[in-house]
Design a protein around this motif. Structure first.
Motif, PDB file in Angstrom:
ATOM      1  N   GLY A 186       0.815  -1.205   0.000  1.00 53.55           N
ATOM      2  CA  GLY A 186       0.000   0.000   0.000  1.00 53.55           C
ATOM      3  C   GLY A 186       0.849   1.255   0.000  1.00 53.55           C
ATOM      4  N   TYR A 187       1.929   1.252   0.787  1.00 53.64           N
ATOM      5  CA  TYR A 187       2.840   2.402   0.811  1.00 53.64           C
ATOM      6  C   TYR A 187       3.494   2.593  -0.546  1.00 53.64           C
ATOM      7  CZ  TYR A 187       7.019   5.128   1.832  1.00 53.64           C
ATOM      8  OH  TYR A 187       8.006   6.068   1.805  1.00 53.64           O
ATOM      9  N   ARG A 188       3.849   1.499  -1.200  1.00 49.79           N
ATOM     10  CA  ARG A 188       4.477   1.573  -2.517  1.00 49.79           C
ATOM     11  C   ARG A 188       3.553   2.226  -3.528  1.00 49.79           C
ATOM     12  NH1 ARG A 188       5.298  -4.081  -4.311  1.00 49.79           N
ATOM     13  NH2 ARG A 188       3.064  -3.944  -4.618  1.00 49.79           N
ATOM     14  N   GLN A 189       2.302   1.784  -3.566  1.00 53.35           N
ATOM     15  CA  GLN A 189       1.360   2.338  -4.523  1.00 53.35           C
ATOM     16  C   GLN A 189       1.073   3.803  -4.234  1.00 53.35           C
ATOM     17  OE1 GLN A 189      -1.892  -0.479  -4.135  1.00 53.35           O
ATOM     18  NE2 GLN A 189      -1.227  -1.588  -5.941  1.00 53.35           N
ATOM     19  N   LEU A 190       0.943   4.146  -2.945  1.00 51.28           N
ATOM     20  CA  LEU A 190       0.668   5.534  -2.586  1.00 51.28           C
ATOM     21  C   LEU A 190       1.840   6.435  -2.938  1.00 51.28           C
ATOM     22  CD1 LEU A 190      -1.110   7.659  -1.217  1.00 51.28           C
ATOM     23  CD2 LEU A 190      -0.084   6.991   0.977  1.00 51.28           C
ATOM     24  N   SER A 191       3.044   6.009  -2.569  1.00 52.57           N
ATOM     25  CA  SER A 191       4.216   6.838  -2.848  1.00 52.57           C
ATOM     26  C   SER A 191       4.471   6.964  -4.345  1.00 52.57           C
ATOM     27  CB  SER A 191       5.450   6.245  -2.154  1.00 52.57           C
ATOM     28  OG  SER A 191       5.668   4.907  -2.568  1.00 52.57           O
ATOM     29  N   ALA A 192       4.286   5.871  -5.082  1.00 54.38           N
ATOM     30  CA  ALA A 192       4.466   5.936  -6.533  1.00 54.38           C
ATOM     31  C   ALA A 192       3.430   6.859  -7.165  1.00 54.38           C
ATOM     32  CB  ALA A 192       4.360   4.537  -7.140  1.00 54.38           C
ATOM     33  N   GLY A 193       2.195   6.787  -6.672  1.00 54.43           N
ATOM     34  CA  GLY A 193       1.149   7.655  -7.211  1.00 54.43           C
ATOM     35  C   GLY A 193       1.409   9.122  -6.925  1.00 54.43           C
ATOM     36  N   VAL A 194       1.865   9.416  -5.697  1.00 57.30           N
ATOM     37  CA  VAL A 194       2.141  10.814  -5.328  1.00 57.30           C
ATOM     38  C   VAL A 194       3.297  11.376  -6.151  1.00 57.30           C
ATOM     39  CG1 VAL A 194       2.955  12.307  -3.468  1.00 57.30           C
ATOM     40  CG2 VAL A 194       1.194  10.611  -3.002  1.00 57.30           C
ATOM     41  N   LEU A 195       4.393  10.619  -6.248  1.00 56.67           N
ATOM     42  CA  LEU A 195       5.546  11.086  -7.009  1.00 56.67           C
ATOM     43  C   LEU A 195       5.212  11.245  -8.496  1.00 56.67           C
ATOM     44  CD1 LEU A 195       8.419   9.009  -5.360  1.00 56.67           C
ATOM     45  CD2 LEU A 195       7.957  11.444  -5.087  1.00 56.67           C
ATOM     46  N   SER A 196       4.430  10.318  -9.018  1.00 58.85           N
ATOM     47  CA  SER A 196       4.037  10.402 -10.426  1.00 58.85           C
ATOM     48  C   SER A 196       3.116  11.606 -10.655  1.00 58.85           C
ATOM     49  CB  SER A 196       3.334   9.111 -10.851  1.00 58.85           C
ATOM     50  OG  SER A 196       4.188   8.003 -10.686  1.00 58.85           O
ATOM     51  N   GLY A 197       2.225  11.862  -9.700  1.00 58.45           N
ATOM     52  CA  GLY A 197       1.342  13.021  -9.822  1.00 58.45           C
ATOM     53  C   GLY A 197       2.115  14.327  -9.808  1.00 58.45           C
ATOM     54  N   ILE A 198       3.129  14.401  -8.934  1.00 54.64           N
ATOM     55  CA  ILE A 198       3.978  15.600  -8.905  1.00 54.64           C
ATOM     56  C   ILE A 198       4.697  15.774 -10.223  1.00 54.64           C
ATOM     57  CG2 ILE A 198       6.012  16.625  -7.813  1.00 54.64           C
ATOM     58  CD1 ILE A 198       5.136  15.280  -5.203  1.00 54.64           C
ATOM     59  N   LEU A 199       5.160  14.660 -10.785  1.00 53.64           N
ATOM     60  CA  LEU A 199       5.839  14.702 -12.077  1.00 53.64           C
ATOM     61  C   LEU A 199       4.902  15.211 -13.175  1.00 53.64           C
ATOM     62  CD1 LEU A 199       8.380  13.947 -13.757  1.00 53.64           C
ATOM     63  CD2 LEU A 199       7.379  11.684 -14.062  1.00 53.64           C
ATOM     64  N   ALA A 200       3.638  14.804 -13.115  1.00 53.24           N
ATOM     65  CA  ALA A 200       2.684  15.192 -14.156  1.00 53.24           C
ATOM     66  C   ALA A 200       2.326  16.675 -14.086  1.00 53.24           C
ATOM     67  CB  ALA A 200       1.424  14.337 -14.035  1.00 53.24           C
ATOM     68  N   VAL A 201       2.223  17.236 -12.868  1.00 53.91           N
ATOM     69  CA  VAL A 201       1.808  18.642 -12.732  1.00 53.91           C
ATOM     70  C   VAL A 201       2.994  19.590 -12.670  1.00 53.91           C
ATOM     71  CG1 VAL A 201      -0.312  17.968 -11.545  1.00 53.91           C
ATOM     72  CG2 VAL A 201       1.717  18.557 -10.198  1.00 53.91           C
ATOM     73  N   PHE A 202       4.216  19.053 -12.689  1.00 50.83           N
ATOM     74  CA  PHE A 202       5.399  19.902 -12.596  1.00 50.83           C
ATOM     75  C   PHE A 202       5.455  20.973 -13.689  1.00 50.83           C
ATOM     76  CE2 PHE A 202       9.903  20.758 -13.572  1.00 50.83           C
ATOM     77  CZ  PHE A 202      10.297  21.289 -12.357  1.00 50.83           C
ATOM     78  N   PRO A 203       5.081  20.663 -14.957  1.00 54.14           N
ATOM     79  CA  PRO A 203       5.145  21.706 -15.987  1.00 54.14           C
ATOM     80  C   PRO A 203       4.270  22.920 -15.699  1.00 54.14           C
ATOM     81  CG  PRO A 203       4.980  19.548 -16.995  1.00 54.14           C
ATOM     82  CD  PRO A 203       4.746  19.363 -15.532  1.00 54.14           C
ATOM     83  N   VAL A 204       3.252  22.773 -14.856  1.00 50.97           N
ATOM     84  CA  VAL A 204       2.394  23.913 -14.538  1.00 50.97           C
ATOM     85  C   VAL A 204       3.190  25.002 -13.820  1.00 50.97           C
ATOM     86  CG1 VAL A 204       0.348  24.641 -13.228  1.00 50.97           C
ATOM     87  CG2 VAL A 204       0.357  22.443 -14.433  1.00 50.97           C
ATOM     88  N   PHE A 205       4.180  24.572 -13.031  1.00 54.07           N
ATOM     89  CA  PHE A 205       4.963  25.528 -12.248  1.00 54.07           C
ATOM     90  C   PHE A 205       6.187  26.046 -13.007  1.00 54.07           C
ATOM     91  CE2 PHE A 205       2.901  22.508  -9.374  1.00 54.07           C
ATOM     92  CZ  PHE A 205       2.126  23.374  -8.613  1.00 54.07           C
ATOM     93  N   VAL A 206       6.377  25.549 -14.219  1.00 53.88           N
ATOM     94  CA  VAL A 206       7.475  26.024 -15.061  1.00 53.88           C
ATOM     95  C   VAL A 206       6.886  26.886 -16.167  1.00 53.88           C
ATOM     96  CG1 VAL A 206       9.417  25.365 -16.524  1.00 53.88           C
ATOM     97  CG2 VAL A 206       8.811  23.954 -14.555  1.00 53.88           C
ATOM     98  N   GLU A 207       7.249  28.117 -16.192  1.00 61.09           N
ATOM     99  CA  GLU A 207       6.648  29.058 -17.147  1.00 61.09           C
ATOM    100  C   GLU A 207       6.954  28.659 -18.589  1.00 61.09           C
ATOM    101  OE1 GLU A 207       6.522  33.890 -17.976  1.00 61.09           O
ATOM    102  OE2 GLU A 207       7.854  33.053 -16.452  1.00 61.09           O
ATOM    103  N   GLU A 208       5.928  28.649 -19.408  1.00 63.17           N
ATOM    104  CA  GLU A 208       6.017  28.394 -20.852  1.00 63.17           C
ATOM    105  C   GLU A 208       6.518  26.980 -21.172  1.00 63.17           C
ATOM    106  OE1 GLU A 208       8.488  31.404 -22.461  1.00 63.17           O
ATOM    107  OE2 GLU A 208       7.040  33.026 -22.167  1.00 63.17           O
ATOM    108  N   SER A 209       6.325  26.040 -20.249  1.00 62.66           N
ATOM    109  CA  SER A 209       6.828  24.680 -20.504  1.00 62.66           C
ATOM    110  C   SER A 209       6.080  23.985 -21.629  1.00 62.66           C
ATOM    111  CB  SER A 209       6.721  23.849 -19.227  1.00 62.66           C
ATOM    112  OG  SER A 209       5.367  23.800 -18.783  1.00 62.66           O
TER     113      SER A 209
END
Length: 249
Positions: A186-209
Motif C-alpha cells: 500500500g505504501y508503494r502504490q501511494l508513494s508511486a502515485g504521489v511522485l508520479s502526480g507531482i511529475l505530471a503537474v510539474f510543468p504547470v509551475f514552469v513558465e512556458e513549458s
C-alpha cells in the motif's frame, strides 16, 4: 563341449537391424511430448479467465472515466494547457491502476510461491503488462483523438505532453515492485502515485513549458523514457530469471 553347446543355443545379433531399431526408438522418444507447453496466446486466454472481478471493474472504470473526462474537457470555454495537465494526471492514474495486476504478483511473497511451484512468472508478468498496455493505449488514444485538437500545440505535441509523465511514472512503478514488497504494498502504490502526480503537474509551475520552443526537450524526455522503461523491464525479468532476489531460499 559344454561351452560349444551353450553358444549353439544363442541367436546371432543383426547389428544393422539393431542400429536401425535404436534410431527409430530414439526418434520416437524425441517426438514424444512428455510435457505440454501452451502457446503465449493460450496462456493469455487462460489468465483472462482467472482475472478477478475487481480487475475488470478497475479497467472498465478507467475507460468510463476517460469518456467522462473527454466530455468535461470538450465543454465550451476550456483551457488548452489545463486540459493537457488534467489528461497527464489521468494517464498517470491509469498507468498505476492498470499495473496493479503486475503488483499483485510481487506482493505478499507471491513471487516466491510461484517460483516454488515452477510456474512461469516471467510469462505471467508479460501478460499482465500486455493487458495494462492495451488499456493504457485505449485511454491515451481516446484523449488524443477527442481532446488533442483543442490544444494550440497540435495533436502530436498533445500526445507528447501526456506520454512523458506516463512513461516515467511507469518506470517508477516497475522499479518499486521489487524495491518495496510484501506488507509495504500500500505504501508503494501511494508513494508511486504521489511522485508520479507531482511529475505530471510539474510543468504547470514552469513558465512556458508547454510552448513549442520546448517541444524538443519533451521529445528527448520521451525518447530517454522509452529507453529507460525497456531497461527497467529487462531488469525486472532478470530478477525473475535469477531468482536470488525474489526467492530468499
Amino acid at each position: 563341449m559344454s561351452s560349444g553347446k551353450k553358444k549353439s543355443w544363442r541367436f546371432e545379433i543383426d547389428e544393422t537391424r539393431k542400429q536401425e531399431g535404436l534410431i527409430q526408438i530414439k526418434r520416437a522418444v524425441q517426438e514424444k511430448k512428455v510435457r505440454y507447453y501452451p502457446s503465449f496466446l493460450a496462456c493469455l486466454i487462460e489468465q483472462l479467465r482467472y482475472q478477478t472481478w475487481s480487475f475488470w471493474v478497475l479497467q472498465g472504470g478507467m475507460l468510463v472515466l476517460a469518456l467522462v473526462l473527454i466530455r468535461y474537457l470538450n465543454l465550451p470555454g476550456g483551457d488548452g494547457e489545463a486540459s493537457i495537465t488534467i489528461c497527464s494526471l489521468f494517464m498517470v492514474l491509469t498507468g498505476n491502476v492498470c499495473l496493479s495486476g503486475v503488483s499483485r504478483l510481487f506482493s505478499w511473497h507471491m513471487a516466491e510461491l510461484e517460483q516454488t511451484l515452477y510456474l512461469n512468472l516471467r510469462q505471467m508478468v508479460s501478460i499482465q503488462m500486455l493487458l495494462a498496455g492495451m488499456i493504457d493505449l485505449a485511454v491515451l488514444g481516446l484523449l488524443v483523438i477527442f481532446c488533442g485538437g483543442r490544444s494550440g500545440a497540435g495533436t502530436g505535441a498533445y500526445l507528447l505532453y501526456m506520454l512523458v509523465p506516463f512513461l516515467w511514472s511507469d518506470i517508477l512503478y516497475l522499479h518499486m515492485l521489487t524495491a518495496l514488497r510484501g506488507g509495504l504494498r500500500g505504501y508503494r502504490q501511494l508513494s508511486a502515485g504521489v511522485l508520479s502526480g507531482i511529475l505530471a503537474v510539474f510543468p504547470v509551475f514552469v513558465e512556458e513549458s508547454y510552448h513549442l520552443e520546448y517541444l524538443m526537450v519533451w521529445g528527448i524526455a520521451a525518447a530517454v523514457g522509452i529507453g529507460v522503461l525497456i531497461l527497467e523491464i529487462r531488469r525486472l525479468f532478470g530478477k525473475i530469471e535469477g531468482g536470488e532476489v525474489l526467492c530468499l531460499n
